[in-house]
Design a protein around this motif. Structure first.
Motif, mmCIF file in Angstrom:
data_model
loop_
_atom_site.group_PDB
_atom_site.id
_atom_site.type_symbol
_atom_site.label_atom_id
_atom_site.label_comp_id
_atom_site.label_asym_id
_atom_site.label_seq_id
_atom_site.Cartn_x
_atom_site.Cartn_y
_atom_site.Cartn_z
ATOM 1 N N GLY A 112 0.888 -1.011 0.049
ATOM 2 C CA GLY A 112 0.004 -0.025 -0.185
ATOM 3 C C GLY A 112 0.756 1.278 0.060
ATOM 4 O O GLY A 112 2.029 1.055 -0.046
ATOM 5 N N ARG A 113 0.048 2.553 0.085
ATOM 6 C CA ARG A 113 0.904 3.556 0.036
ATOM 7 C C ARG A 113 1.004 4.375 1.211
ATOM 8 O O ARG A 113 0.246 3.910 2.239
ATOM 9 C CB ARG A 113 0.191 4.612 -0.929
ATOM 10 C CG ARG A 113 -0.531 4.138 -2.202
ATOM 11 C CD ARG A 113 -1.165 5.312 -3.115
ATOM 12 N NE ARG A 113 -1.855 6.170 -2.611
ATOM 13 C CZ ARG A 113 -2.599 7.193 -3.076
ATOM 14 N NH1 ARG A 113 -1.999 7.768 -4.040
ATOM 15 N NH2 ARG A 113 -3.548 7.816 -2.309
ATOM 16 N N PRO A 114 1.971 4.921 1.594
ATOM 17 C CA PRO A 114 2.209 5.694 2.870
ATOM 18 C C PRO A 114 1.451 6.784 3.134
ATOM 19 O O PRO A 114 1.801 7.473 4.070
ATOM 20 C CB PRO A 114 3.644 5.861 2.720
ATOM 21 C CG PRO A 114 3.965 6.418 1.360
ATOM 22 C CD PRO A 114 3.188 5.393 0.485
ATOM 23 N N ILE A 115 0.256 6.966 2.309
ATOM 24 C CA ILE A 115 -0.378 8.480 2.393
ATOM 25 C C ILE A 115 -1.737 8.049 2.480
ATOM 26 O O ILE A 115 -2.053 6.751 1.809
ATOM 27 C CB ILE A 115 -0.054 9.395 1.413
ATOM 28 C CG1 ILE A 115 -0.462 8.860 0.113
ATOM 29 C CG2 ILE A 115 1.288 10.132 1.773
ATOM 30 C CD1 ILE A 115 -0.075 10.258 -0.977
ATOM 31 N N GLN A 116 -2.716 9.001 3.137
ATOM 32 C CA GLN A 116 -4.155 8.525 3.042
ATOM 33 C C GLN A 116 -4.592 9.402 1.738
ATOM 34 O O GLN A 116 -5.470 8.795 1.118
ATOM 35 C CB GLN A 116 -4.720 8.916 4.381
ATOM 36 C CG GLN A 116 -4.387 8.069 5.545
ATOM 37 C CD GLN A 116 -5.207 8.570 6.727
ATOM 38 O OE1 GLN A 116 -5.532 9.833 6.948
ATOM 39 N NE2 GLN A 116 -5.201 7.545 7.788
ATOM 40 N N LYS A 117 -4.188 10.461 1.453
ATOM 41 C CA LYS A 117 -4.635 11.196 0.132
ATOM 42 C C LYS A 117 -3.314 11.786 -0.283
ATOM 43 O O LYS A 117 -2.372 12.234 0.252
ATOM 44 C CB LYS A 117 -5.574 12.363 0.748
ATOM 45 C CG LYS A 117 -6.609 11.827 1.412
ATOM 46 C CD LYS A 117 -7.723 13.150 1.790
ATOM 47 C CE LYS A 117 -8.945 12.629 2.431
ATOM 48 N NZ LYS A 117 -9.719 13.949 2.604
ATOM 49 N N GLY A 118 -3.373 12.013 -1.734
ATOM 50 C CA GLY A 118 -2.007 12.417 -2.492
ATOM 51 C C GLY A 118 -1.853 11.533 -3.897
ATOM 52 O O GLY A 118 -2.684 10.798 -3.951
ATOM 53 N N TRP A 119 -0.901 12.086 -4.412
ATOM 54 C CA TRP A 119 -0.654 11.260 -5.897
ATOM 55 C C TRP A 119 0.985 11.111 -5.828
ATOM 56 O O TRP A 119 1.884 11.596 -4.963
ATOM 57 C CB TRP A 119 -1.084 12.146 -6.793
ATOM 58 C CG TRP A 119 -0.506 13.397 -6.758
ATOM 59 C CD1 TRP A 119 0.746 13.890 -7.462
ATOM 60 C CD2 TRP A 119 -0.892 14.831 -6.146
ATOM 61 N NE1 TRP A 119 0.985 15.021 -7.375
ATOM 62 C CE2 TRP A 119 0.160 15.729 -6.334
ATOM 63 C CE3 TRP A 119 -2.085 14.795 -5.340
ATOM 64 C CZ2 TRP A 119 -0.002 16.799 -5.912
ATOM 65 C CZ3 TRP A 119 -1.943 16.213 -4.661
ATOM 66 C CH2 TRP A 119 -1.211 17.197 -5.044
ATOM 67 N N LEU A 120 1.270 9.884 -6.688
ATOM 68 C CA LEU A 120 2.369 9.865 -6.912
ATOM 69 C C LEU A 120 3.219 10.950 -7.773
ATOM 70 O O LEU A 120 2.950 11.093 -8.727
ATOM 71 C CB LEU A 120 2.619 8.457 -7.834
ATOM 72 C CG LEU A 120 4.240 7.954 -8.298
ATOM 73 C CD1 LEU A 120 5.134 7.670 -6.998
ATOM 74 C CD2 LEU A 120 3.923 6.723 -9.094
ATOM 75 N N SER A 121 4.372 11.331 -7.274
ATOM 76 C CA SER A 121 5.014 12.766 -7.941
ATOM 77 C C SER A 121 6.334 12.484 -8.402
ATOM 78 O O SER A 121 6.797 13.068 -9.480
ATOM 79 C CB SER A 121 4.979 13.968 -7.122
ATOM 80 O OG SER A 121 5.707 13.630 -5.884
ATOM 81 N N SER A 122 6.995 11.405 -7.974
ATOM 82 C CA SER A 122 8.288 10.981 -8.651
ATOM 83 C C SER A 122 8.469 9.493 -8.417
ATOM 84 O O SER A 122 8.468 9.180 -7.057
ATOM 85 C CB SER A 122 9.461 11.975 -8.062
ATOM 86 O OG SER A 122 10.706 11.491 -8.260
ATOM 87 N N PRO A 123 8.979 8.777 -9.457
ATOM 88 C CA PRO A 123 9.157 7.312 -9.238
ATOM 89 C C PRO A 123 10.578 6.986 -8.748
ATOM 90 O O PRO A 123 11.296 7.870 -8.677
ATOM 91 C CB PRO A 123 8.825 6.741 -10.695
ATOM 92 C CG PRO A 123 9.154 7.992 -11.589
ATOM 93 C CD PRO A 123 9.029 9.127 -10.947
ATOM 94 N N TYR A 124 10.736 5.645 -8.485
ATOM 95 C CA TYR A 124 12.050 5.095 -8.194
ATOM 96 C C TYR A 124 13.055 5.261 -9.361
ATOM 97 O O TYR A 124 12.584 4.875 -10.597
ATOM 98 C CB TYR A 124 11.886 3.853 -7.637
ATOM 99 C CG TYR A 124 13.080 3.328 -7.330
ATOM 100 C CD1 TYR A 124 13.954 3.407 -5.954
ATOM 101 C CD2 TYR A 124 13.917 2.317 -8.295
ATOM 102 C CE1 TYR A 124 15.074 2.713 -5.586
ATOM 103 C CE2 TYR A 124 15.160 1.616 -7.809
ATOM 104 C CZ TYR A 124 15.575 1.824 -6.496
ATOM 105 O OH TYR A 124 16.968 1.363 -6.158
ATOM 106 N N GLY A 125 14.423 5.674 -9.427
ATOM 107 C CA GLY A 125 15.236 5.442 -10.245
ATOM 108 C C GLY A 125 15.755 6.502 -10.965
ATOM 109 O O GLY A 125 15.689 7.677 -9.973
#
Length: 299
Positions: free
Chosen positions: A171-184
């Motif tokens: 799961g995600r570490p937030i309750q509300k929000g969006w992915l802004s920068s991926p790994y790599g």
């Protein structure tokens, strides 16, 4: 005054005149008899007094025995009441243990309704009511000991059933929000150079809750260079997660937290351009791609 005594014998009558000492003999005999009588009377009186004292002492002992018997009966009644209360509590404890075992599908392995075998006292020469009370108390102690053992084992088994689920990172570490920068690989937002981003960024509103993606122990809760206010959780088996750039922290080092528990508030501390959470997953101390943990199904 003189007294003459004539004594008739074979050769005729003879005269004997006693002296004054002989005349005192009757007086002495009377005085001696009177003394003996008074001594005997005193002994009889003393014996009667002793008998009266013993009778009074026996009456006092009888009263004490009656009072002691009453107090003993009152204490016995109180013990019976306590035993009844303990029986009710043990019955409730057994019901709870049986329900917990049922909820964990372990009722075939744990039986809280049966009692362990116990010995008893002989009823010969003893009060049967007191023996029955002692027997009931012995059975209660055995039931409590048996239930404590079974509950301890059940707790261990239940914990082992759920520990893998709690430590399963997903799961995600937030309750509300969006992915802004991926790994790599990515362009560094500060200098534009090509660098490796060793985590995933989730952006959102400042103050949004940051949640643990698995249960574990807090091993870091404070400021760290580049991360700002950072929380690190050890999940066991060499796995750890990090949550960086927080505005404020809700945990301290040593806290044991559960999966989904709030651990911080989203912020932009450290090397950050805006409110977000920098999320990392480490295995054996090395960052790995968190994406497969974020999007996999919950365990």
């Amino acid at each position: 005054m003189s007294v003459t005594v004539f004594i008739q014998g074979r050769n005729g009558a003879s005269r004997w005149q006693p002296g004054k000492r002989w005349l005192l003999l009757p007086v002495l005999l009377i005085a001696a008899g009177s003394g003996l009588y008074q001594h005997s009377a005193k002994q009889i009186l003393q014996q009667q007094t002793n008998v009266d004292n013993e009778r009074v002492a026996r009456e006092a002992q009888k009263d004490e025995l009656i009072e002691l018997k009453g107090a003993t009966e009152a204490q016995l009644a109180m013990l019976v009441t306590h035993v009844a209360r303990i029986q009710a509590k043990v019955t409730r404890l057994e019901a709870l243990g049986q329900q917990v075992a049922k909820n964990n599908q372990l009722e075939d392995q744990f039986d809280f309704s049966s009692e362990v075998g116990v010995g008893g006292l002989s009823e010969l020469g003893a009060n049967i009511e007191l023996d029955q009370l002692i027997s009931d108390m012995d059975k209660l102690v055995s039931r409590i000991d048996n239930n404590n053992v079974q509950l301890s084992i059940l707790e261990t088994v239940s914990s082992n059933l759920h520990i893998d689920e709690e430590r399963y990172i997903s799961g995600r570490p937030i309750q509300k929000g969006w992915l802004s920068s991926p790994y790599g690989l990515r362009n560094d937002p500060f200098n534009g150079r090509r660098t490796v981003h060793k985590g995933i960024d989730f952006a959102g509103k400042e103050g949004t809750n940051v949640v643990a993606t698995a249960g574990g122990v807090i091993t870091w809760a404070g400021r760290m260079f580049g991360y700002g206010e950072l929380v690190e959780i050890d999940h066991g088996n060499g796995l750890r997660t990090r949550y960086g750039h927080n505005k404020s922290l809700l945990v301290t080092v040593g806290d044991v937290i559960a999966k989904g528990e709030n651990i911080a508030k989203m912020g932009s501390t450290g090397r950050s351009t805006g409110p977000h959470v920098h999320y990392e997953v480490l295995r054996g101390g090395q960052q790995i791609d968190p994406q497969k943990f974020v999007y996999r199904k919950a365990g």
